[in-house]
Design a protein around this motif. Structure first.
Motif, PDB file in Angstrom:
ATOM      1  N   LYS A  98      13.180  21.097 -12.950  1.00 16.49           N
ATOM      2  CA  LYS A  98      13.774  20.922 -11.777  1.00 16.49           C
ATOM      3  C   LYS A  98      12.713  21.096 -10.812  1.00 16.49           C
ATOM      4  N   ILE A  99      13.345  19.948  -9.288  1.00 14.92           N
ATOM      5  CA  ILE A  99      12.639  20.300  -8.388  1.00 14.92           C
ATOM      6  C   ILE A  99      13.771  20.609  -7.107  1.00 14.92           C
ATOM      7  N   ASP A 100      13.087  20.512  -5.915  1.00 14.13           N
ATOM      8  CA  ASP A 100      13.868  20.875  -5.016  1.00 14.13           C
ATOM      9  C   ASP A 100      12.761  20.444  -3.349  1.00 14.13           C
ATOM     10  N   GLU A 101      13.663  20.564  -2.450  1.00 15.28           N
ATOM     11  CA  GLU A 101      12.638  20.459  -1.209  1.00 15.28           C
ATOM     12  C   GLU A 101      11.133  20.986  -1.419  1.00 15.28           C
ATOM     13  N   ASN A 102      11.608  22.201  -1.441  1.00 13.21           N
ATOM     14  CA  ASN A 102      10.040  23.207  -1.241  1.00 13.21           C
ATOM     15  C   ASN A 102       8.497  22.423  -2.186  1.00 13.21           C
ATOM     16  N   ILE A 103       9.277  22.092  -3.438  1.00 16.66           N
ATOM     17  CA  ILE A 103       8.307  21.691  -5.014  1.00 16.66           C
ATOM     18  C   ILE A 103       7.948  20.399  -4.148  1.00 16.66           C
ATOM     19  N   ILE A 104       8.829  19.705  -3.429  1.00 19.12           N
ATOM     20  CA  ILE A 104       8.649  17.764  -3.457  1.00 19.12           C
ATOM     21  C   ILE A 104       7.658  17.770  -2.383  1.00 19.12           C
ATOM     22  N   GLU A 105       7.844  18.578  -1.534  1.00 19.07           N
ATOM     23  CA  GLU A 105       6.710  19.084  -0.439  1.00 19.07           C
ATOM     24  C   GLU A 105       4.952  19.139  -0.890  1.00 19.07           C
ATOM     25  N   ARG A 106       5.767  20.055  -1.474  1.00 25.95           N
ATOM     26  CA  ARG A 106       4.233  20.560  -2.598  1.00 25.95           C
ATOM     27  C   ARG A 106       3.209  19.392  -2.746  1.00 25.95           C
ATOM     28  N   VAL A 107       3.938  18.863  -4.068  1.00 29.54           N
ATOM     29  CA  VAL A 107       3.874  17.595  -4.176  1.00 29.54           C
ATOM     30  C   VAL A 107       3.187  16.298  -3.482  1.00 29.54           C
ATOM     31  N   LEU A 108       3.957  16.276  -2.913  1.00 27.53           N
ATOM     32  CA  LEU A 108       3.423  14.849  -1.894  1.00 27.53           C
ATOM     33  C   LEU A 108       2.221  15.251  -0.902  1.00 27.53           C
ATOM     34  N   LEU A 109       2.172  16.595  -0.291  1.00 25.89           N
ATOM     35  CA  LEU A 109       1.024  16.634   0.212  1.00 25.89           C
ATOM     36  C   LEU A 109      -0.383  17.455  -0.138  1.00 25.89           C
ATOM     37  N   SER A 110       0.163  17.570  -2.028  1.00 26.27           N
ATOM     38  CA  SER A 110      -0.932  18.002  -2.565  1.00 26.27           C
ATOM     39  C   SER A 110      -2.223  16.745  -3.053  1.00 26.27           C
ATOM     40  N   ARG A 111      -3.564  17.225  -3.187  1.00 27.18           N
ATOM     41  CA  ARG A 111      -4.244  16.296  -3.703  1.00 27.18           C
ATOM     42  C   ARG A 111      -4.277  16.204  -5.361  1.00 27.18           C
ATOM     43  N   SER A 112      -3.876  17.242  -6.032  1.00 26.75           N
ATOM     44  CA  SER A 112      -4.026  17.497  -7.419  1.00 26.75           C
ATOM     45  C   SER A 112      -2.909  18.398  -7.907  1.00 26.75           C
ATOM     46  N   LYS A 113      -2.448  18.042  -9.840  1.00 24.92           N
ATOM     47  CA  LYS A 113      -1.363  19.165 -10.370  1.00 24.92           C
ATOM     48  C   LYS A 113      -2.393  20.322 -10.040  1.00 24.92           C
ATOM     49  N   GLU A 172       0.909  -1.534   0.085  1.00 20.20           N
ATOM     50  CA  GLU A 172      -0.061  -0.519   0.265  1.00 20.20           C
ATOM     51  C   GLU A 172       1.111   1.663   0.270  1.00 20.20           C
ATOM     52  N   GLU A 173       2.271   0.673   0.573  1.00 15.66           N
ATOM     53  CA  GLU A 173       2.838   2.103   0.602  1.00 15.66           C
ATOM     54  C   GLU A 173       3.836   2.664  -0.441  1.00 15.66           C
ATOM     55  N   LEU A 174       3.649   1.716  -1.299  1.00 15.66           N
ATOM     56  CA  LEU A 174       4.785   1.448  -2.185  1.00 15.66           C
ATOM     57  C   LEU A 174       3.926   2.198  -2.630  1.00 15.66           C
ATOM     58  N   GLU A 175       2.590   1.696  -3.517  1.00 20.81           N
ATOM     59  CA  GLU A 175       1.454   2.070  -4.710  1.00 20.81           C
ATOM     60  C   GLU A 175       1.444   4.219  -4.305  1.00 20.81           C
ATOM     61  N   GLU A 176       1.588   4.285  -2.869  1.00 21.80           N
ATOM     62  CA  GLU A 176       1.377   6.067  -2.628  1.00 21.80           C
ATOM     63  C   GLU A 176       2.701   6.263  -3.066  1.00 21.80           C
ATOM     64  N   PHE A 177       3.646   5.960  -2.945  1.00 30.52           N
ATOM     65  CA  PHE A 177       4.301   6.161  -3.452  1.00 30.52           C
ATOM     66  C   PHE A 177       4.765   6.134  -5.426  1.00 30.52           C
ATOM     67  N   ASP A 178       5.071   5.416  -5.247  1.00 32.37           N
ATOM     68  CA  ASP A 178       4.646   4.768  -7.081  1.00 32.37           C
ATOM     69  C   ASP A 178       3.166   6.525  -7.876  1.00 32.37           C
ATOM     70  N   ARG A 179       2.386   6.747  -7.200  1.00 35.69           N
ATOM     71  CA  ARG A 179       1.554   7.086  -7.400  1.00 35.69           C
ATOM     72  C   ARG A 179       3.186   9.122  -7.421  1.00 35.69           C
ATOM     73  N   ARG A 180       3.136   9.072  -6.432  1.00 38.65           N
ATOM     74  CA  ARG A 180       3.395  10.898  -5.959  1.00 38.65           C
ATOM     75  C   ARG A 180       5.168  10.879  -6.926  1.00 38.65           C
ATOM     76  N   ILE A 181       5.963   9.740  -6.462  1.00 36.06           N
ATOM     77  CA  ILE A 181       6.620   9.721  -8.083  1.00 36.06           C
ATOM     78  C   ILE A 181       7.089   9.993  -9.084  1.00 36.06           C
ATOM     79  N   THR A 182       5.576   9.690  -9.617  1.00 35.32           N
ATOM     80  CA  THR A 182       4.947   9.844 -11.090  1.00 35.32           C
ATOM     81  C   THR A 182       4.631  11.124 -11.446  1.00 35.32           C
ATOM     82  N   MET A 183       4.734  11.847 -10.406  1.00 34.75           N
ATOM     83  CA  MET A 183       3.865  13.347 -10.523  1.00 34.75           C
ATOM     84  C   MET A 183       5.163  14.192 -10.294  1.00 34.75           C
TER      85      MET A 183
END
Length: 317
Positions: A71-86, A50-61
């Motif tokens: 570009k990605i950095d810590e701020n972008i990673i945080e926004r992507v990981l905590l957001s509901r959609s693009k 279940e954790e892997l599925e969520e990781f796969d979804r977020r890493i794809t985003m």
């Protein structure tokens, strides 16, 4: 224990992982239950399904975001990981002025009124002449427009060319094979591209012929269609060269011709093909012309002073 393997193919692993894998370290903070290993061009992840599925979804985003903006950095990673959609983390529509999201997130856009006019002219015409002194962003803006057209699939290839005339230098006396001789001369074009396209993707494009950088002699006999073609340093073309180049235009092509009539390196009494073309084509429908000036210089402030000082002692036709 379940395993997930993600291979990076279209983007640079080094840029995506971050300096000393800082981006991977950030990912680990948000997925403490997973074991994440980044090596080579692969990310291997171990843990609960279940954790892997969520990781796969977020890493794809994250991968989609990186492919678009380089570009990605810590701020972008945080926004992507905590957001509901693009829509929660992507740039708003107000960033429409940006021509290209360059390497390391560099925003490349027209910076002066005349550069914006150049962008507008290029959208309305299939052939545009951009004329002005050094440092006014003619070539750089042109390359950005070409890269944008390629990314938007408006063209299938980019062709960048220059007449092989140098100030006081002959290609025959340069060391190495033809590519080695020409590369230093084509350097400004490479420099612009490197700002806009990640290294691995740029090398791939050049290798596949999606991006071609060549002297004008290589244009003879070709029909250039489905391409964004830039003729740089056009002031150093002769009448015959300019006519040859302009008549290479094929279907679904965009032609941009840039030059500085104040820096002609042709032999005396040889008419510049650029100057002649500006006169001959000035009333042709579908041909746009923009004349940049000192106000468009975006290099060091002294460049404007240098241009002004030299103009005072030169009699430029």
């Amino acid at each position: 224990m379940n395993e997930l393997i993600i291979e990076l193919t279209e983007i640079s692993p080094r840029d995506f992982f971050g300096l000393q894998n800082t981006n991977i370290d950030t990912l680990k903070k948000y997925f403490p239950k997973l074991k994440i290993v980044a090596r080579g061009s692969k990310i291997k992840v171990y843990g609960d399904e279940e954790e892997l599925e969520e990781f796969d979804r977020r890493i794809t985003m994250l991968l989609d975001h990186f492919a678009k903006y380089n570009k990605i950095d810590e701020n972008i990673i945080e926004r992507v990981l905590l957001s509901r959609s693009k829509e929660d983390y992507e740039t708003s529509a107000s960033s429409g002025e940006v021509l290209v999201h360059g390497v390391s997130g560099k925003l490349i856009k027209a910076q002066t009124a005349n550069q914006r006019k150049l962008v507008e002219l290029m959208s309305k015409n299939d052939m545009v002449f951009a004329v002005g002194p050094a440092g006014t962003g003619k070539t750089y803006t042109g390359v950005a427009l070409a890269v944008k057209a390629l990314k938007d699939k408006e063209v299938k290839r980019i062709i960048l060319t220059r007449p092989a005339v140098e100030a006081g230098e002959n290609l025959g006396f340069l060391p190495g094979d033809l590519k080695e001789k020409l590369d230093p001369y084509m350097q400004p074009l490479y420099d612009a591209l490197r700002d806009m396209i990640p290294h691995e993707k740029l090398e791939s494009y050049i290798e596949k012929g999606v991006i071609q950088i060549a002297p004008m002699a290589f244009m003879r006999g070709r029909t250039l269609d489905n391409a964004f073609v830039i003729l740089d340093e056009a002031q150093n073309t002769t009448h015959a060269q300019m006519k040859m180049f302009l008549t290479r235009m094929g279907k679904h092509a965009k032609f941009m011709i840039t030059g500085d009539p104040g820096q002609i390196d042709l032999p005396r009494r040889v008419i510049s093909g650029l100057k002649e073309a500006l006169l001959v084509l000035k009333d042709v429908k579908g041909v746009g012309m923009i004349f940049l000036d000192d106000k468009d210089v975006i290099r060091h402030r002294l460049v404007k002073e240098v241009i002004s000082a030299y103009r005072a002692i030169e009699n430029v036709d």
